[in-house]
Scaffold this motif. Structure first.
Motif, PDB file in Angstrom:
ATOM      1  N   ASN A 194       0.824  -1.211   0.000  1.00 50.03           N
ATOM      2  CA  ASN A 194       0.000   0.000   0.000  1.00 50.03           C
ATOM      3  C   ASN A 194       0.863   1.268   0.000  1.00 50.03           C
ATOM      4  OD1 ASN A 194      -2.240  -1.650   0.101  1.00 50.03           O
ATOM      5  ND2 ASN A 194      -2.653  -1.318   2.278  1.00 50.03           N
ATOM      6  N   ILE A 195       1.931   1.246   0.787  1.00 49.89           N
ATOM      7  CA  ILE A 195       2.829   2.405   0.869  1.00 49.89           C
ATOM      8  C   ILE A 195       3.497   2.671  -0.477  1.00 49.89           C
ATOM      9  CG2 ILE A 195       5.036   3.213   1.835  1.00 49.89           C
ATOM     10  CD1 ILE A 195       4.173   1.939   4.508  1.00 49.89           C
ATOM     11  N   ILE A 196       4.041   1.632  -1.091  1.00 50.80           N
ATOM     12  CA  ILE A 196       4.716   1.782  -2.378  1.00 50.80           C
ATOM     13  C   ILE A 196       3.743   2.259  -3.449  1.00 50.80           C
ATOM     14  CG2 ILE A 196       5.943   0.577  -4.227  1.00 50.80           C
ATOM     15  CD1 ILE A 196       7.620   1.017  -1.718  1.00 50.80           C
ATOM     16  N   PHE A 197       2.548   1.655  -3.467  1.00 50.38           N
ATOM     17  CA  PHE A 197       1.548   2.050  -4.463  1.00 50.38           C
ATOM     18  C   PHE A 197       1.130   3.511  -4.254  1.00 50.38           C
ATOM     19  CE2 PHE A 197      -2.806   2.654  -5.958  1.00 50.38           C
ATOM     20  CZ  PHE A 197      -2.697   2.221  -7.278  1.00 50.38           C
ATOM     21  N   THR A 198       0.921   3.910  -3.007  1.00 49.39           N
ATOM     22  CA  THR A 198       0.506   5.285  -2.706  1.00 49.39           C
ATOM     23  C   THR A 198       1.559   6.282  -3.158  1.00 49.39           C
ATOM     24  OG1 THR A 198      -0.765   4.526  -0.788  1.00 49.39           O
ATOM     25  CG2 THR A 198      -0.239   6.871  -0.878  1.00 49.39           C
ATOM     26  N   LEU A 199       2.820   6.019  -2.851  1.00 52.01           N
ATOM     27  CA  LEU A 199       3.902   6.921  -3.248  1.00 52.01           C
ATOM     28  C   LEU A 199       4.046   6.966  -4.774  1.00 52.01           C
ATOM     29  CD1 LEU A 199       6.585   6.124  -0.519  1.00 52.01           C
ATOM     30  CD2 LEU A 199       5.218   8.209  -0.741  1.00 52.01           C
ATOM     31  N   ALA A 200       3.825   5.826  -5.433  1.00 49.81           N
ATOM     32  CA  ALA A 200       3.891   5.780  -6.901  1.00 49.81           C
ATOM     33  C   ALA A 200       2.737   6.576  -7.507  1.00 49.81           C
ATOM     34  CB  ALA A 200       3.836   4.336  -7.388  1.00 49.81           C
ATOM     35  N   TYR A 201       1.553   6.458  -6.906  1.00 53.77           N
ATOM     36  CA  TYR A 201       0.370   7.166  -7.407  1.00 53.77           C
ATOM     37  C   TYR A 201       0.567   8.679  -7.302  1.00 53.77           C
ATOM     38  CZ  TYR A 201      -4.510   8.132  -8.462  1.00 53.77           C
ATOM     39  OH  TYR A 201      -5.673   8.590  -9.063  1.00 53.77           O
ATOM     40  N   PHE A 202       1.076   9.118  -6.152  1.00 52.23           N
ATOM     41  CA  PHE A 202       1.293  10.556  -5.974  1.00 52.23           C
ATOM     42  C   PHE A 202       2.514  11.041  -6.749  1.00 52.23           C
ATOM     43  CE2 PHE A 202      -1.854   9.938  -2.720  1.00 52.23           C
ATOM     44  CZ  PHE A 202      -2.529  11.159  -2.687  1.00 52.23           C
ATOM     45  N   SER A 203       3.446  10.147  -7.008  1.00 58.64           N
ATOM     46  CA  SER A 203       4.582  10.477  -7.865  1.00 58.64           C
ATOM     47  C   SER A 203       4.090  10.839  -9.263  1.00 58.64           C
ATOM     48  CB  SER A 203       5.556   9.297  -7.949  1.00 58.64           C
ATOM     49  OG  SER A 203       6.539   9.516  -8.937  1.00 58.64           O
ATOM     50  N   ALA A 204       3.050  10.128  -9.709  1.00 56.67           N
ATOM     51  CA  ALA A 204       2.456  10.394 -11.023  1.00 56.67           C
ATOM     52  C   ALA A 204       1.849  11.791 -11.089  1.00 56.67           C
ATOM     53  CB  ALA A 204       1.398   9.346 -11.346  1.00 56.67           C
ATOM     54  N   MET A 205       1.554  12.355  -9.913  1.00 56.00           N
ATOM     55  CA  MET A 205       1.016  13.715  -9.842  1.00 56.00           C
ATOM     56  C   MET A 205       2.099  14.709  -9.427  1.00 56.00           C
ATOM     57  SD  MET A 205      -2.815  13.226  -8.266  1.00 56.00           S
ATOM     58  CE  MET A 205      -2.408  12.157  -6.882  1.00 56.00           C
ATOM     59  N   HIS A 206       3.363  14.254  -9.419  1.00 52.61           N
ATOM     60  CA  HIS A 206       4.501  15.100  -9.014  1.00 52.61           C
ATOM     61  C   HIS A 206       4.289  15.642  -7.606  1.00 52.61           C
ATOM     62  CE1 HIS A 206       6.338  15.298 -13.081  1.00 52.61           C
ATOM     63  NE2 HIS A 206       5.095  15.026 -13.438  1.00 52.61           N
ATOM     64  N   TYR A 207       3.964  14.734  -6.684  1.00 50.74           N
ATOM     65  CA  TYR A 207       3.566  15.165  -5.343  1.00 50.74           C
ATOM     66  C   TYR A 207       4.144  14.242  -4.269  1.00 50.74           C
ATOM     67  CZ  TYR A 207       0.329  17.595  -2.150  1.00 50.74           C
ATOM     68  OH  TYR A 207      -0.220  18.370  -1.166  1.00 50.74           O
ATOM     69  N   PRO A 208       5.342  14.558  -3.740  1.00 49.74           N
ATOM     70  CA  PRO A 208       5.876  13.776  -2.621  1.00 49.74           C
ATOM     71  C   PRO A 208       5.021  14.032  -1.384  1.00 49.74           C
ATOM     72  CG  PRO A 208       7.200  15.735  -2.966  1.00 49.74           C
ATOM     73  CD  PRO A 208       6.202  15.695  -4.093  1.00 49.74           C
ATOM     74  N   LEU A 209       5.034  13.101  -0.442  1.00 55.18           N
ATOM     75  CA  LEU A 209       4.149  13.198   0.722  1.00 55.18           C
ATOM     76  C   LEU A 209       4.923  13.290   2.034  1.00 55.18           C
ATOM     77  CD1 LEU A 209       1.678  10.350  -0.319  1.00 55.18           C
ATOM     78  CD2 LEU A 209       1.203  12.803  -0.442  1.00 55.18           C
ATOM     79  N   THR A 210       4.362  14.022   2.978  1.00 55.23           N
ATOM     80  CA  THR A 210       4.893  13.969   4.335  1.00 55.23           C
ATOM     81  C   THR A 210       4.437  12.646   4.943  1.00 55.23           C
ATOM     82  OG1 THR A 210       2.935  14.979   5.346  1.00 55.23           O
ATOM     83  CG2 THR A 210       4.674  16.484   4.572  1.00 55.23           C
ATOM     84  N   LEU A 211       5.001  12.278   6.073  1.00 53.34           N
ATOM     85  CA  LEU A 211       4.611  11.023   6.724  1.00 53.34           C
ATOM     86  C   LEU A 211       3.122  11.046   7.076  1.00 53.34           C
ATOM     87  CD1 LEU A 211       5.326   8.283   7.936  1.00 53.34           C
ATOM     88  CD2 LEU A 211       6.019   9.463  10.044  1.00 53.34           C
ATOM     89  N   PHE A 212       2.649  12.162   7.591  1.00 54.10           N
ATOM     90  CA  PHE A 212       1.230  12.277   7.940  1.00 54.10           C
ATOM     91  C   PHE A 212       0.358  12.148   6.695  1.00 54.10           C
ATOM     92  CE2 PHE A 212      -2.678  14.753   8.431  1.00 54.10           C
ATOM     93  CZ  PHE A 212      -3.231  14.140   9.542  1.00 54.10           C
ATOM     94  N   GLU A 213       0.760  12.803   5.602  1.00 51.89           N
ATOM     95  CA  GLU A 213      -0.010  12.730   4.355  1.00 51.89           C
ATOM     96  C   GLU A 213      -0.028  11.314   3.803  1.00 51.89           C
ATOM     97  OE1 GLU A 213       0.737  17.277   2.638  1.00 51.89           O
ATOM     98  OE2 GLU A 213       2.119  15.652   2.131  1.00 51.89           O
ATOM     99  N   LEU A 214       1.089  10.616   3.931  1.00 51.07           N
ATOM    100  CA  LEU A 214       1.152   9.225   3.485  1.00 51.07           C
ATOM    101  C   LEU A 214       0.159   8.379   4.265  1.00 51.07           C
ATOM    102  CD1 LEU A 214       2.415   6.837   1.939  1.00 51.07           C
ATOM    103  CD2 LEU A 214       4.167   6.727   3.735  1.00 51.07           C
TER     104      LEU A 214
END
Length: 314
Positions: A10-30
């Protein structure tokens, strides 16, 4: 002991999904935006997510910088987000100034900002994506009045005129607040939206979509809007009066029904004759509760980019 493999996925998929939007996440946002990859509704605590990102299996794929989490190779996104955030604050102020006009337009019940600007991730030449909520039974006429108003003030997106113009491609009615599509994109669409007008209807909008969103973002909780903020987003004073009087005249004279029916016939014919309606993957929907005009849906592009990003990690 809870299995960690699903959380890692789930973590990897979430970061990949937001990467597609050029959007790194904070830990809370993740943690808050954690996407499910197995159609489950299992919640993960903030501590579990925090512990998971230092797991050996995760560390080889996930990096951190300036409080941001991103996939290996995405370090440039941290600076991009910082620049986009500052730009978005300025754009948001300008949008709110122009959006005041919506309080005058007949049958407008709510205006919710969506897309990159609502995520404070706008680019220099980006438009203003808004979800318009119109009065039940008057979606066609309401759309017509909106298009005319924005055309007159020079703020309607069309052709190559895009920068800081309103993109009117998604309308729903106040009796059709539950979105039809339930996927990662629509979950993010709702959860990152910002109310510009119609605080009470916005609270209802979040409430009615909360259950299905939690099937995709299990840690999602609808944001509470303070009573003061809700009231500040309602139609007030002279604008409310002008809108109410205009609608009253249109309804009592029978013009509203006749005009709504006429506009529907004209617009449906136009939609059916438009070649873009038949493009592959086009999302063109029209009914009495929703109008959607997306020849090239962002959700398709983002999902394709996500899949490519995940493939790159293997």
């Amino acid at each position: 002991k809870r299995m960690s493999s699903q959380l890692n996925k789930n973590i990897i998929f979430t970061l990949a999904y937001f990467s597609a939007m050029h959007y790194p996440l904070t830990l809370f946002e993740l943690w808050r935006n954690l996407l499910q990859t197995n159609n489950g509704r299992e919640k993960y605590s903030f501590r579990e997510v925090k512990n998971a990102i230092v797991d050996k299996k995760i560390l080889s794929k996930v990096k951190q910088k300036n409080g941001m989490l991103f996939l290996k190779g995405d370090e440039k996104l941290v600076k991009e987000r910082s620049i986009a955030h500052k730009l978005s604050i300025t754009k948001l102020k300008r949008l709110k100034a122009w959006a005041k006009i919506f309080g005058l337009v007949p049958y407008v019940r709510g205006v919710f900002l969506t897309g990159t600007l609502s995520m404070k991730n706008a680019k220099l030449n980006s438009d203003w994506d808004v979800l318009m909520v119109l009065s039940k039974g008057r979606i066609w006429l309401g759309r017509f009045f909106l298009a005319i108003t924005l055309q007159l003030i020079g703020k309607r997106r069309h052709g190559k005129k895009v920068k800081e113009r309103f993109c009117l491609n998604h309308y729903i009615t106040d009796n059709g607040l539950i979105l039809e599509e339930h996927n990662e994109f629509s979950a993010n669409f709702v959860s990152t939206s910002i109310p510009i007008l119609g605080g009470k209807i916005y609270k209802k909008f979040l409430q009615m979509n909360e259950f299905w969103i939690q099937g995709i973002k299990t840690n999602y909780i609808k944001e509470e809007i303070s009573k003061d903020n809700v009231e500040s987003l309602e139609r007030v004073g002279i604008k409310k009066r002008i809108q109410e009087v205009t609608e009253k005249i249109l309804e009592k004279t029978g013009i509203a029904k006749t005009a709504n029916d006429f506009v529907r016939r004209v617009m449906v014919k136009k939609i059916k004759q438009n070649p873009k309606t038949y493009w592959k993957n086009a999302d063109i929907r029209y009914s009495e509760t929703a109008l959607i005009f997306l020849p090239k849906p962002h959700r398709i592009t983002i999902l394709e980019k996500t899949k490519r990003r995940l493939a790159d990690l293997k």
